[in-house]
Structure formats: structure tokens, C-alpha cells
Design a protein around this motif. Structure first.
Motif, PDB file in Angstrom:
ATOM      1  N   LEU A 156     -35.786   3.592  30.483  1.00 47.53           N
ATOM      2  CA  LEU A 156     -34.988   3.943  31.315  1.00 47.53           C
ATOM      3  C   LEU A 156     -33.869   4.728  30.614  1.00 47.53           C
ATOM      4  CD1 LEU A 156     -32.989   2.557  33.398  1.00 47.53           C
ATOM      5  CD2 LEU A 156     -32.305   0.631  31.285  1.00 47.53           C
ATOM      6  N   TYR A 157     -34.263   4.614  29.323  1.00 46.26           N
ATOM      7  CA  TYR A 157     -32.763   6.024  28.388  1.00 46.26           C
ATOM      8  C   TYR A 157     -33.091   7.177  28.744  1.00 46.26           C
ATOM      9  CZ  TYR A 157     -29.577   2.240  27.191  1.00 46.26           C
ATOM     10  OH  TYR A 157     -28.384   1.463  27.227  1.00 46.26           O
TER      11      TYR A 157
ATOM     12  N   HIS B 239     -34.794   8.815  31.740  1.00 47.77           N
ATOM     13  CA  HIS B 239     -33.999   9.271  32.709  1.00 47.77           C
ATOM     14  C   HIS B 239     -32.769   9.323  32.947  1.00 47.77           C
ATOM     15  CE1 HIS B 239     -38.804   9.098  33.972  1.00 47.77           C
ATOM     16  NE2 HIS B 239     -38.707   7.699  33.874  1.00 47.77           N
ATOM     17  N   ARG B 240     -32.128   8.381  32.017  1.00 46.36           N
ATOM     18  CA  ARG B 240     -31.154   7.848  32.368  1.00 46.36           C
ATOM     19  C   ARG B 240     -29.957   9.613  31.460  1.00 46.36           C
ATOM     20  NH1 ARG B 240     -25.892   3.884  32.716  1.00 46.36           N
ATOM     21  NH2 ARG B 240     -24.761   4.916  33.024  1.00 46.36           N
ATOM     22  N   PHE B 241     -30.491   9.922  30.300  1.00 43.56           N
ATOM     23  CA  PHE B 241     -29.984   9.954  28.998  1.00 43.56           C
ATOM     24  C   PHE B 241     -30.603  11.975  29.024  1.00 43.56           C
ATOM     25  CE2 PHE B 241     -28.564   5.909  28.147  1.00 43.56           C
ATOM     26  CZ  PHE B 241     -26.890   6.297  28.541  1.00 43.56           C
TER      27      PHE B 241
ATOM     28  N   PHE C 203     -22.572  10.263  30.870  1.00 44.82           N
ATOM     29  CA  PHE C 203     -23.077   8.873  32.070  1.00 44.82           C
ATOM     30  C   PHE C 203     -22.294   7.916  31.079  1.00 44.82           C
ATOM     31  CE2 PHE C 203     -26.996  10.975  32.872  1.00 44.82           C
ATOM     32  CZ  PHE C 203     -27.132  10.929  33.727  1.00 44.82           C
TER      33      PHE C 203
ATOM     34  N   SER D  40     -21.262   5.070  28.644  1.00 43.81           N
ATOM     35  CA  SER D  40     -22.197   3.878  27.981  1.00 43.81           C
ATOM     36  C   SER D  40     -21.748   4.033  26.910  1.00 43.81           C
ATOM     37  CB  SER D  40     -23.631   4.891  27.749  1.00 43.81           C
ATOM     38  OG  SER D  40     -24.360   4.387  26.458  1.00 43.81           O
TER      39      SER D  40
END
Length: 134
Positions: free
Chosen positions: A23-24, A26-28, A39, A41
Motif C-alpha cells: 500500500l505504501y 503505491h502511495r509514496f 500526501f 501522512s
């Protein structure tokens, strides 16, 4: 948060197959570099600021080579794109894995790499390929 913990989180984010790390990533950002986007966070900025430290002090242990980017990950002691001066704008298209250059646990080094960079080719052949995960 403690810097050592943030460096460890950066490495885990890059190397782990746990759901949180996927997940991270893909996000970061990918293992090669964190995203430049912002983002909101609580830990994202800390991981991002320690990314270079984690990546520059880490090396992949090669198993079967399915998780390691041949060009962009440090599995040889240096990152290949840096060793052979591949321009930054080409990096996103370099998707081959280490496993793509092996067959039945033996190296299949492209002739071009062997001819133009014999020392790198020699260093590659020293790496032992196994059936274990990277």
C-alpha cells in the motif's frame, strides 16, 4: 520518530511483501525513489527524508531474482544504471528483473553488456542464483 526506525521502515516499505508495504509503495513511491507528490501522512515525510540513507546503505541478497530490478536496485554493490551512466529519463522504462537474465540458475548476460562492460559482466557471474526468495 527515531531516525533508525524511519530508515528501517523505508527499507521494509521497499522490500516487504506485507500488505502495508505494498500500500505504501503505491502511495509514496517505488523502491527506486519516493514520490515527489505530497500526501498527508504522519510517517510519510519521515520515511521520505530517510529514503536515501536506507537505499544507499542496503544491498539485495539475490535468491531467484524475481523481486530485484536488474537495472535500478542495488544487488551488485552498485546500481547498474549508475555504473553504466544510463540517463535518468530512461529509468522508468527499465523494468527487467534479475530473474530475466537467468535460466536454470545460470546467468544469461546480454552480449552487449559483456562486450561493453566486461568487469560488470564478470561481477555479475560471481553472484550465485538459488531457488530461494530474494
Amino acid at each position: 520518530m527515531n531516525q533508525a526506525v524511519l530508515v528501517k521502515l523505508a527499507w521494509e516499505m521497499c522490500s516487504s511483501n506485507q500488505e502495508w508495504s505494498i500500500l505504501y509503495r503505491h502511495r509514496f513511491g517505488s523502491c527506486n525513489s519516493p514520490t515527489q507528490r505530497y500526501f498527508k501522512s504522519s510517517i510519510g515525510p519521515g520515511i521520505k527524508s530517510n529514503w536515501h540513507t536506507a537505499m544507499s546503505n542496503s544491498i539485495w541478497l539475490v535468491g531467484e531474482g524475481k523481486s530485484i530490478n536488474f537495472w535500478l536496485d542495488n544487488w551488485l554493490g552498485t546500481i547498474l544504471v549508475d555504473s553504466i551512466n544510463i540517463p535518468d529519463e530512461v529509468h522508468p522504462s527499465l523494468l527487467a528483473k534479475v530473474a530475466d537474465f537467468t535460466h536454470h540458475y545460470k546467468w544469461t548476460i546480454p552480449k552487449l553488456i559483456h562486450d561493453l562492460f566486461p568487469q560488470i559482466a564478470s561481477n555479475i557471474t560471481i553472484i550465485f542464483i538459488t531457488n530461494k526468495k530474494d
